[in-house]
Scaffold this motif. Sequence first.
Motif, short mmCIF file in Angstrom:
data_model
loop_
_atom_site.label_atom_id
_atom_site.label_comp_id
_atom_site.label_asym_id
_atom_site.label_seq_id
_atom_site.Cartn_x
_atom_site.Cartn_y
_atom_site.Cartn_z
N PRO A 76 0.84 -1.20 0.00
CA PRO A 76 0.00 0.00 0.00
C PRO A 76 0.88 1.25 0.00
N LEU A 77 1.58 1.48 -1.11
CA LEU A 77 2.65 2.47 -1.12
C LEU A 77 2.67 3.27 -2.42
N ALA A 164 -1.24 11.97 -1.94
CA ALA A 164 -0.93 11.42 -0.62
C ALA A 164 -2.14 11.37 0.30
N SER A 165 -3.27 11.86 -0.16
CA SER A 165 -4.46 11.91 0.69
C SER A 165 -4.84 10.51 1.18
N GLY A 166 -5.14 10.42 2.47
CA GLY A 166 -5.54 9.15 3.06
C GLY A 166 -4.39 8.21 3.37
N SER A 167 -3.16 8.69 3.24
CA SER A 167 -1.99 7.85 3.53
C SER A 167 -1.12 8.51 4.59
N LEU A 168 -0.21 7.73 5.15
CA LEU A 168 0.81 8.26 6.05
C LEU A 168 1.95 8.79 5.19
N GLN A 186 -1.17 0.42 7.00
CA GLN A 186 -1.90 1.50 6.36
C GLN A 186 -1.19 1.97 5.10
N PRO A 187 -1.87 2.67 4.21
CA PRO A 187 -1.22 3.22 3.02
C PRO A 187 -0.15 4.25 3.40
N LEU A 234 9.21 -0.65 6.53
CA LEU A 234 7.83 -0.17 6.59
C LEU A 234 6.81 -1.28 6.49
N PHE A 235 7.13 -2.34 5.71
CA PHE A 235 6.12 -3.37 5.47
C PHE A 235 6.63 -4.78 5.81
#
Length: 235
Positions: A76-77, A164-168, A186-187, A234-235
């Motif tokens: 989710p990147l 980038a909306s809705g992501s970290l 999370q994204p 990160l993942f």
Amino acid sequence: MNLLLLEDSDFVAADRAIVRDRRLVHLHEVHQAQSGDSLRVGRIDGLMGQARLLRLEAAEAELQVRLDQPPPAKLPLTLLLALPRPKMLKRILQTVASMGVPRLVLLNSYRVEKSFWQTPFLHPDEIREQLILGLEQARDTQLPEVIIEKRFKPFVEDRLPQLASGSLGLVAHPGDHGACPRALAQPVTLAIGPEGGWIPYEVDKLAEAGLAPVQLGERILRVETAVTALLARLF
């Protein structure tokens, strides 16, 4: 080649494909394949499965194909990467494809040399070739989306906030910043700078777009090393 990837143009029927080019050379010289062998295959941007080698000749190979397996899930990147040196770019394209990055933005930066933008490796066919090599390695079929942005400020101000909306949002940058988080679900939108790092103005602009600076420790890493290390963390 851990997965033989098939183009739409390879198919002569719903379950038949003809392979030529470097894939044929690989079947002869690396797999040392023979008629009747079973091979792992996938259709680019489609399913994966098995193929039986019906015919292997000097000029072409014919496969009977059964595709019934979905490719592995993508991360989710969205990865923002200041354009690296051309030779490094080839390796990084393979890396992002093999690690499951679905979207890559190649971005300008103050420390990106102007000559880098003239490299033939930015031609769509060259980019696609390196991405396919990465997919073959990882047994994936889904080509990442690659976006080229030659103007830093307009992209960061006008397009990045929505992207980038809705992501970290994170900016990898050495310094007195918080540590990069681990094992996220999370994204994420992640920006990695050029050799020498982002300049302060760029870090500030990325922060205004919602990307917070983070660091991996005291060591200064090459870009390709940082890409691998950050994705694994990160993942």
